[in-house]
Design an enzyme around this catalytic site. Structure first.
Site, PDB file in Angstrom:
ATOM      1  N   ASP A 168      37.935   1.663  -2.237  1.00  0.00           N
ATOM      2  CA  ASP A 168      38.075   2.866  -1.419  1.00  0.00           C
ATOM      3  C   ASP A 168      37.671   2.466   0.017  1.00  0.00           C
ATOM      4  OD1 ASP A 168      37.988   5.645  -0.573  1.00  0.00           O
ATOM      5  OD2 ASP A 168      35.803   5.474  -0.732  1.00  0.00           O
ATOM      6  N   ASP A 217      36.737   5.124   3.080  1.00  0.00           N
ATOM      7  CA  ASP A 217      35.710   5.977   3.698  1.00  0.00           C
ATOM      8  C   ASP A 217      34.491   6.120   2.811  1.00  0.00           C
ATOM      9  OD1 ASP A 217      37.063   6.732   6.145  1.00  0.00           O
ATOM     10  OD2 ASP A 217      38.480   7.770   4.845  1.00  0.00           O
ATOM     11  N   GLU A 247      32.376   8.595   7.743  1.00  0.00           N
ATOM     12  CA  GLU A 247      32.626  10.044   7.803  1.00  0.00           C
ATOM     13  C   GLU A 247      32.051  10.723   9.043  1.00  0.00           C
ATOM     14  OE1 GLU A 247      34.865  11.546   6.403  1.00  0.00           O
ATOM     15  OE2 GLU A 247      35.237  10.555   4.490  1.00  0.00           O
ATOM     16  N   THR A 274      43.021   4.513  -0.822  1.00  0.00           N
ATOM     17  CA  THR A 274      42.284   5.450   0.015  1.00  0.00           C
ATOM     18  C   THR A 274      43.067   6.715   0.301  1.00  0.00           C
ATOM     19  OG1 THR A 274      41.209   5.733   2.166  1.00  0.00           O
ATOM     20  CG2 THR A 274      43.140   4.345   2.134  1.00  0.00           C
TER      21      THR A 274
HETATM   22  C1  XBP Z   1      38.124  10.167   2.421  1.00  0.00           C
HETATM   23  C2  XBP Z   1      38.781  11.321   3.018  1.00  0.00           C
HETATM   24  C3  XBP Z   1      39.517  11.194   4.288  1.00  0.00           C
HETATM   25  C4  XBP Z   1      38.780  11.121   5.582  1.00  0.00           C
HETATM   26  C5  XBP Z   1      39.705  11.456   6.719  1.00  0.00           C
HETATM   27  O1  XBP Z   1      38.194  10.257   0.985  1.00  0.00           O
HETATM   28  O2  XBP Z   1      38.806  12.372   2.456  1.00  0.00           O
HETATM   29  O3  XBP Z   1      40.283  12.353   4.362  1.00  0.00           O
HETATM   30  O4  XBP Z   1      37.679  12.009   5.560  1.00  0.00           O
HETATM   31  O5  XBP Z   1      40.870  10.724   6.763  1.00  0.00           O
HETATM   32  P1  XBP Z   1      38.135   8.944   0.074  1.00  0.00           P
HETATM   33  P2  XBP Z   1      42.241  11.427   7.273  1.00  0.00           P
HETATM   34  O6  XBP Z   1      37.071   8.055   0.637  1.00  0.00           O
HETATM   35  O7  XBP Z   1      37.774   9.460  -1.295  1.00  0.00           O
HETATM   36  O8  XBP Z   1      39.499   8.284   0.070  1.00  0.00           O
HETATM   37  O9  XBP Z   1      41.885  12.430   8.331  1.00  0.00           O
HETATM   38  O10 XBP Z   1      43.071  10.288   7.818  1.00  0.00           O
HETATM   39  O11 XBP Z   1      42.916  12.091   6.096  1.00  0.00           O
HETATM   40 MG    MG Z   2      35.247   7.445  -0.151  1.00  0.00          MG
END
Ligand code: XBP
Ligand code: MG
Length: 230
Positions: free
Chosen positions: A8, A10, A17, A115
């Site tokens: 993953d 983020d 975040e 992701t």
């Molecule tokens: C991460 C997210 C992403 C980011 C923003 O979830 O939810 O939406 O917060 O990215 P994970 P975008 O780590 O579970 O994949 O604004 O480009 O969508």
């Molecule tokens: Mg994540």
């Protein structure tokens, strides 16, 4: 025998975040709307994965469904802003990630990304944190809008597996969130979770291994020793 690691982005590769939150808020201010997400708001909003989906949910629930807003355009401006902020170089890989990547590459494992975030953000993170383009690190990148349903749907993990040409039992997923864990498990993968800043309060029932920090995995030997939870 594990043949690939699927990461993953983020919260897993790096604590991104707060940079996303800043990019959202700066974009909202730039377009002249009075929306602002503090940390408490954002923790709750993060349960909806995907920036466009998150804005839509915010408008629906907090703003009482006002006049239609151009969410794709707003989100594109947020992505541009996030990419620019990432290039400032203040984000670092989480402890243990660089060693895991180096060891896996040396051992000939394939590396992939699964992701929710947008592709330009993955590229910006790789350039800022690895000093290389994403394609120099990862064999496969499954991101954001390449699938029709974001995590906790397994789609993005299934796409990564398809592109890798592997079965779920040949790979391990590395995650930081409950939505990510659910996605990986629904795809049939083993999943190791290390919670991050915004996911520490979550409960990770079903995780094959829960670690405080990715350095605790114990490298490839530790990955191999991660038996699937029945
Ligand atoms: C991460 C997210 C992403 C980011 C923003 O979830 O939810 O939406 O917060 O990215 P994970 P975008 O780590 O579970 O994949 O604004 O480009 O969508
Ligand atoms: Mg994540």
């Amino acid at each position: 025998m594990i043949e690939a690691i699927i990461f993953d982005v983020d919260g897993t590769l790096a604590e991104t975040e707060e940079l996303h939150r800043r990019a959202f808020n700066e974009t909202f201010a730039a377009i002249g709307v009075d929306w602002f997400w503090d940390r408490e708001d954002y923790r709750e909003l993060l349960t909806t994965t995907g920036g466009k989906e998150r804005i839509a949910r915010f408008l629906r629930h907090q703003k009482g469904d006002p006049a239609p807003m151009p969410i794709p355009e707003i989100h594109k401006a947020k992505t541009d802003r996030f990419v620019a902020l990432m290039a400032e170089g203040e984000i670092a890989l989480r402890p243990g990630i660089a060693d895991l990547v180096t060891e896996a590459k040396r051992a000939g494992l394939k590396l992939a990304i699964a992701t929710t975030t947008s592709l330009p953000n993955v590229e910006a993170l790789c350039r800022a944190c690895f000093g290389k383009p994403a394609s120099a690190i990862f064999d496969v990148i499954a991101a954001g809008d390449m699938v029709s349903h974001k995590k906790p749907s397994p789609e993005v993990y299934l796409l990564a597996l398809k592109e890798l040409g592997l079965e779920p039992d040949q790979a391990v997923a590395i995650e930081d969130s409950l939505n990510g864990l659910r996605a990986a498990k629904a795809a049939g993968l083993r999943c190791i979770v290390s919670p991050g800043f915004y996911t520490r309060h979550e409960e990770f029932a079903g995780a094959d291994r829960l670690v405080g920090c990715f350095s605790e995995i114990g490298g490839l030997a530790g990955l191999e020793a991660t038996a699937p939870v029945a």
